[in-house]
Design an enzyme around this catalytic site. Structure first.
Site, PDB file in Angstrom:
ATOM      1  N   CYS A 110       0.840  -1.207   0.000  1.00  0.00           N
ATOM      2  CA  CYS A 110       0.000   0.000   0.000  1.00  0.00           C
ATOM      3  C   CYS A 110       0.873   1.254   0.000  1.00  0.00           C
ATOM      4  CB  CYS A 110      -0.916  -0.005   1.222  1.00  0.00           C
ATOM      5  SG  CYS A 110      -2.046   1.407   1.277  1.00  0.00           S
TER       6      CYS A 110
ATOM      7  N   CYS B 182       0.242   5.074   6.845  1.00  0.00           N
ATOM      8  CA  CYS B 182      -0.405   4.879   8.148  1.00  0.00           C
ATOM      9  C   CYS B 182       0.603   4.255   9.114  1.00  0.00           C
ATOM     10  CB  CYS B 182      -1.637   3.990   8.010  1.00  0.00           C
ATOM     11  SG  CYS B 182      -2.808   4.549   6.749  1.00  0.00           S
TER      12      CYS B 182
ATOM     13  N   CYS C 230       0.387   0.505  10.289  1.00  0.00           N
ATOM     14  CA  CYS C 230       0.023  -0.563   9.353  1.00  0.00           C
ATOM     15  C   CYS C 230       1.222  -1.296   8.755  1.00  0.00           C
ATOM     16  CB  CYS C 230      -0.835   0.016   8.226  1.00  0.00           C
ATOM     17  SG  CYS C 230      -1.439  -1.261   7.103  1.00  0.00           S
TER      18      CYS C 230
ATOM     19  N   CYS D 147     -16.062 -10.105   5.805  1.00  0.00           N
ATOM     20  CA  CYS D 147     -15.465  -8.849   5.369  1.00  0.00           C
ATOM     21  C   CYS D 147     -14.270  -9.132   4.462  1.00  0.00           C
ATOM     22  CB  CYS D 147     -15.002  -8.030   6.566  1.00  0.00           C
ATOM     23  SG  CYS D 147     -16.280  -7.802   7.823  1.00  0.00           S
TER      24      CYS D 147
ATOM     25  N   CYS E  77     -19.233  -7.360   3.844  1.00  0.00           N
ATOM     26  CA  CYS E  77     -18.602  -6.091   4.170  1.00  0.00           C
ATOM     27  C   CYS E  77     -17.311  -5.979   3.362  1.00  0.00           C
ATOM     28  CB  CYS E  77     -18.294  -6.039   5.670  1.00  0.00           C
ATOM     29  SG  CYS E  77     -17.395  -4.563   6.201  1.00  0.00           S
TER      30      CYS E  77
ATOM     31  N   CYS F  60     -19.313   1.021   8.655  1.00  0.00           N
ATOM     32  CA  CYS F  60     -18.537   0.425   9.744  1.00  0.00           C
ATOM     33  C   CYS F  60     -17.328   1.329   9.924  1.00  0.00           C
ATOM     34  CB  CYS F  60     -18.112  -0.997   9.376  1.00  0.00           C
ATOM     35  SG  CYS F  60     -16.956  -1.767  10.546  1.00  0.00           S
TER      36      CYS F  60
ATOM     37  N   ARG G 248     -17.772  -3.138  18.257  1.00  0.00           N
ATOM     38  CA  ARG G 248     -16.981  -4.340  17.951  1.00  0.00           C
ATOM     39  C   ARG G 248     -15.605  -4.304  18.591  1.00  0.00           C
ATOM     40  NH1 ARG G 248     -17.218  -4.878  12.121  1.00  0.00           N
ATOM     41  NH2 ARG G 248     -19.184  -5.904  12.611  1.00  0.00           N
TER      42      ARG G 248
END
Length: 320
Positions: free
Chosen positions: A54, A58, A61, A98, A130, A190, A262
């Site tokens: 990616c 972040c 991550c 998901c 999801c 979400c 969650r």
């Protein structure tokens, strides 16, 4: 009946968040019972359908291409592999499946067409579908809705004030724009955040304020505890104390009574007793399976045994 509010002020949230913990948990548990069956917990399974590489930065991550982690870069999975994983998750008790791709944003190409096909096929299995694919345009959100996508995950991560300390490759408004596209398309949102990234209590209050003042509360609010991954900038952060997780869960439950709250990333590091207190405080959804994208989480067998010991059982899928 507790009223649904979308005009919470930071001061009101601060007053709730800093209540004595025993009072906060009691209030949250009371609200929870007004809106949900306290004996039911939604089990969601999350599969990384495209891993690593990616371009974002972040700080938490391991899939960011710029960090040296143990995550390998893999192309988009094929349809049969995804369907097999969904079937395994369903048989293990998951009602929501998901699919996550390490993209900065969705592009209108063959890979997105393949994801739309995955969504359609998983929906046929009577599971809630999801996706979490990065930033979306309005038209892409509508295509996902037409394919059968029920929910879209796009976490805002932290407060707007602290966001620039964690991510520089996109703006906070980019997150909010995607959430608006998702809501406008008729897909449920979400969205939650991560604690333990060096933020203050005020940042956590700011995170909750953003979520609780959206034009519609998120259908699901994941409360993530930072998983400290070697090679990422946040690898050496201090452990998040149990009290902080409980405060976040309980405050989220009071602010957003109808939402599923969650327990998500970091649950593997929580004891059974710590998770029990979070369920008492209004958590009613978990991610289960071998991995949460690329980080370890509890497996289905362990989770089902834990829920049974608490007198809890899996919630059935809502396919409307």
């Amino acid at each position: 009946m507790t009223a649904i509010k979308n005009d919470w002020t930071p001061e009101e949230i601060r007053e709730i968040y800093f209540k004595p913990l025993i009072e906060l948990v009691f209030e949250a548990a009371t609200v929870h019972r007004k809106f949900h069956n306290p004996q039911k917990v939604q089990i969601a399974s999350l599969l990384s359908i495209k891993t690593g590489g990616c371009p974002e930065d972040c700080a938490y991550c391991p899939q960011a291409a710029r960090y040296q982690t143990d995550v390998d870069v893999n192309k988009l999975l094929d349809l049969d592999t995804v369907i097999g994983a969904a079937q395994k998750a369903k048989e293990a008790g998951a009602s929501r499946f998901c699919m996550g791709a390490a993209w900065r944003e969705v592009r209108d190409n063959r890979d997105f067409d393949k994801v739309l096909e995955m969504v359609t096929e998983v929906k046929k299995m009577d599971m809630e579908v999801c996706c979490t694919l990065g930033m979306l345009t309005d038209s892409q959100a509508r295509k996902l809705k037409e394919a059968g996508c029920k929910a879209y995950n796009h976490n805002i991560d932290t407060s707007e004030d602290y966001y620039g300390e964690i991510i520089s490759t996109r703006k906070y408004d980019d997150r909010l724009n995607t959430l608006n596209h998702v809501m406008d398309a008729g897909i449920t949102v979400c969205s939650g955040g991560i604690i333990g990234m060096g933020e203050t209590d005020e940042d956590r209050i700011g995170l909750l304020h953003t979520l609780a003042t959206l034009k519609k509360h998120p259908e699901s609010v994941p409360i993530n505890k930072l998983v400290r991954i070697k090679g990422t900038p946040l690898a050496d952060q201090e452990e998040v104390p149990m009290e902080s997780m409980v405060r976040m869960v309980a405050t989220a439950r009071i602010l957003m009574p109808q939402s599923m709250v969650r327990l998500s990333a970091g649950r593997k590091e929580m004891s059974t007793a710590e998770q029990f207190i979070c369920f008492m405080a209004g958590a009613n959804s978990i991610h289960s399976g071998e991995k949460l994208l690329t980080t370890p989480t509890a497996n289905f067998e362990e989770d089902l045994e834990m829920l049974k010991s608490f007198g809890l059982s899996p919630l059935q899928a809502n396919l409307e």
